[in-house]
Design an enzyme around this catalytic site. Sequence first.
Site, PDB file in Angstrom:
ATOM      1  N   GLU A   1      48.713  11.389  25.375  1.00 34.71           N
ATOM      2  CA  GLU A   1      49.442  11.771  24.549  1.00 34.71           C
ATOM      3  C   GLU A   1      50.627  11.810  25.940  1.00 34.71           C
ATOM      4  O   GLU A   1      51.977  12.698  26.281  1.00 34.71           O
ATOM      5  CB  GLU A   1      49.511  13.185  24.582  1.00 34.71           C
ATOM      6  CG  GLU A   1      48.807  15.198  25.608  1.00 34.71           C
ATOM      7  CD  GLU A   1      47.409  14.501  25.562  1.00 34.71           C
ATOM      8  OE1 GLU A   1      46.713  15.176  26.307  1.00 34.71           O
ATOM      9  OE2 GLU A   1      46.759  13.788  25.059  1.00 34.71           O
TER      10      GLU A   1
ATOM     11  N   ASP B   1      49.806  12.465  15.592  1.00 33.75           N
ATOM     12  CA  ASP B   1      50.683  10.756  15.990  1.00 33.75           C
ATOM     13  C   ASP B   1      52.162  10.998  15.429  1.00 33.75           C
ATOM     14  O   ASP B   1      53.354  10.186  15.692  1.00 33.75           O
ATOM     15  CB  ASP B   1      49.893   9.887  14.261  1.00 33.75           C
ATOM     16  CG  ASP B   1      49.235   9.453  14.877  1.00 33.75           C
ATOM     17  OD1 ASP B   1      48.232   9.713  16.590  1.00 33.75           O
ATOM     18  OD2 ASP B   1      47.413   9.662  13.912  1.00 33.75           O
TER      19      ASP B   1
ATOM     20  N   ASN C   1      46.811  18.952  17.971  1.00 32.21           N
ATOM     21  CA  ASN C   1      45.360  18.595  16.368  1.00 32.21           C
ATOM     22  C   ASN C   1      44.725  19.419  16.206  1.00 32.21           C
ATOM     23  O   ASN C   1      44.016  18.754  14.611  1.00 32.21           O
ATOM     24  CB  ASN C   1      44.450  17.199  17.410  1.00 32.21           C
ATOM     25  CG  ASN C   1      45.585  15.668  17.550  1.00 32.21           C
ATOM     26  OD1 ASN C   1      46.798  15.754  17.310  1.00 32.21           O
ATOM     27  ND2 ASN C   1      45.824  15.398  19.049  1.00 32.21           N
TER      28      ASN C   1
ATOM     29  N   HIS D   1      45.293  15.731  12.918  1.00 37.49           N
ATOM     30  CA  HIS D   1      45.859  14.482  13.930  1.00 37.49           C
ATOM     31  C   HIS D   1      47.372  13.525  13.659  1.00 37.49           C
ATOM     32  O   HIS D   1      47.420  12.653  13.921  1.00 37.49           O
ATOM     33  CB  HIS D   1      44.383  13.302  13.964  1.00 37.49           C
ATOM     34  CG  HIS D   1      43.727  13.997  15.310  1.00 37.49           C
ATOM     35  ND1 HIS D   1      43.491  13.674  16.705  1.00 37.49           N
ATOM     36  CD2 HIS D   1      42.181  14.785  14.421  1.00 37.49           C
ATOM     37  CE1 HIS D   1      41.878  14.715  17.399  1.00 37.49           C
ATOM     38  NE2 HIS D   1      41.390  14.811  15.741  1.00 37.49           N
TER      39      HIS D   1
ATOM     40  N   ASP E   1      54.289  14.475  29.707  1.00 40.41           N
ATOM     41  CA  ASP E   1      52.796  14.938  28.848  1.00 40.41           C
ATOM     42  C   ASP E   1      53.688  15.720  27.575  1.00 40.41           C
ATOM     43  O   ASP E   1      54.429  16.670  28.366  1.00 40.41           O
ATOM     44  CB  ASP E   1      52.053  15.020  29.936  1.00 40.41           C
ATOM     45  CG  ASP E   1      50.499  15.444  29.470  1.00 40.41           C
ATOM     46  OD1 ASP E   1      50.237  15.111  29.379  1.00 40.41           O
ATOM     47  OD2 ASP E   1      50.258  16.969  28.510  1.00 40.41           O
TER      48      ASP E   1
END
Length: 380
Positions: free
Chosen positions: A300, A274, A265, A270, A257
């Site tokens: 994630e 990504d 973010n 965002h 994680d």
Amino acid sequence: MHLPTLIITTIALNVLLAGVMFIIYQVRRSQKSFLTWSLACAVFAIAVMLTSMRAIVDDQPWLTVFMADLCIIFAPLLALHGLRQYQVQGPVSLKLVALVMSYSALPLVYLYTSPLHAQTLTAVITAAIYLFAAAYMLTIRQAPALSRNVLFLLFLLHGGLMLGMAGMLFQNLGATQYVTVEPILKLILITHLLLTTGTVTLFPVFAFAMSERRLLEIVNFDELTQLYNRRAFFERGSMLLAKNRVLRRPFCVLMLDLDHFKEINDNYGHAAGDACLQEVAKIIRESVRDNDVAARIGGEEFALALSDVDRNQAELLSYRLCQRISQQVFAYEDQAIELTVSIGGIFSISSRRELSDLLNAADSALYEAKASGRNQFKFA
């Protein structure tokens, strides 16, 4: 074989194939490539028809030579354009087609009164188109290997055939008058009949095989990271677990994680998040073996199913992943982003627990790693 019969058969076959392609296009309107391939077959039928008229209409070379040779060049160009349309799955510029047709028409304007010279030039141009199409087939990596290789071979044979024809015609360029070499014409028509049938018949097979592969990718792979998705992880991971259980080999599940991913973010956007997910996925892909299963199972969150590893190997992999990700500076639009991961794992030998139970245990270990300060791994 009787030459007129061969010509009629060639025309009829191409008209039939054009009709089949057009019917497929009517069923699958989104696939413009089938319309293009239908047009290619129709254009070649017209080319053969015009060429065969030379013996009957000898006072219209602009029609039986100029237009016929342009159609002969146009047909493989359309076939190649259709392949590009199918690979791109969207609008494809006609610039290449227009460019080749323009540069072909210019010399043919001066040569159409000399059929032998015009036919030699046309053979050279079409040979180049077919050979280019053969090379292009090798670039379509997402296509199934068998259909791609067969089409490559057929295009290569087409190109070789046209080069051979150009060579034979070139030997007669010094002749004072044009002489039709009927045995050569028969050989070319017979060979082209077989090659055209094989090539055009393979176009739908090639297209449907690529469609099936794309559907499998959509079903099994995460679009952003190109790792397996959650569904594929449980499917393939369960199969791997069952195999290890039968062979009494150790098995390990890891959960990763990204730490403070929400802040990334919020602070960078965002798109930056990504990009970080893609970079982490790349590191994971480079760190696992071919028989392991790596997947993105959540926003994630990543999961790994490791086959035939002992505890030391699993811990070493976890350590290396933490180290490599924390030491690498992720850059997005000239902004440096520091990133770390927490990892939880479960090691199993001859356990009867299902993959979902093992994943839950790894998830619990993951939360322990986060509670202990993040950027580390814990095993249940």
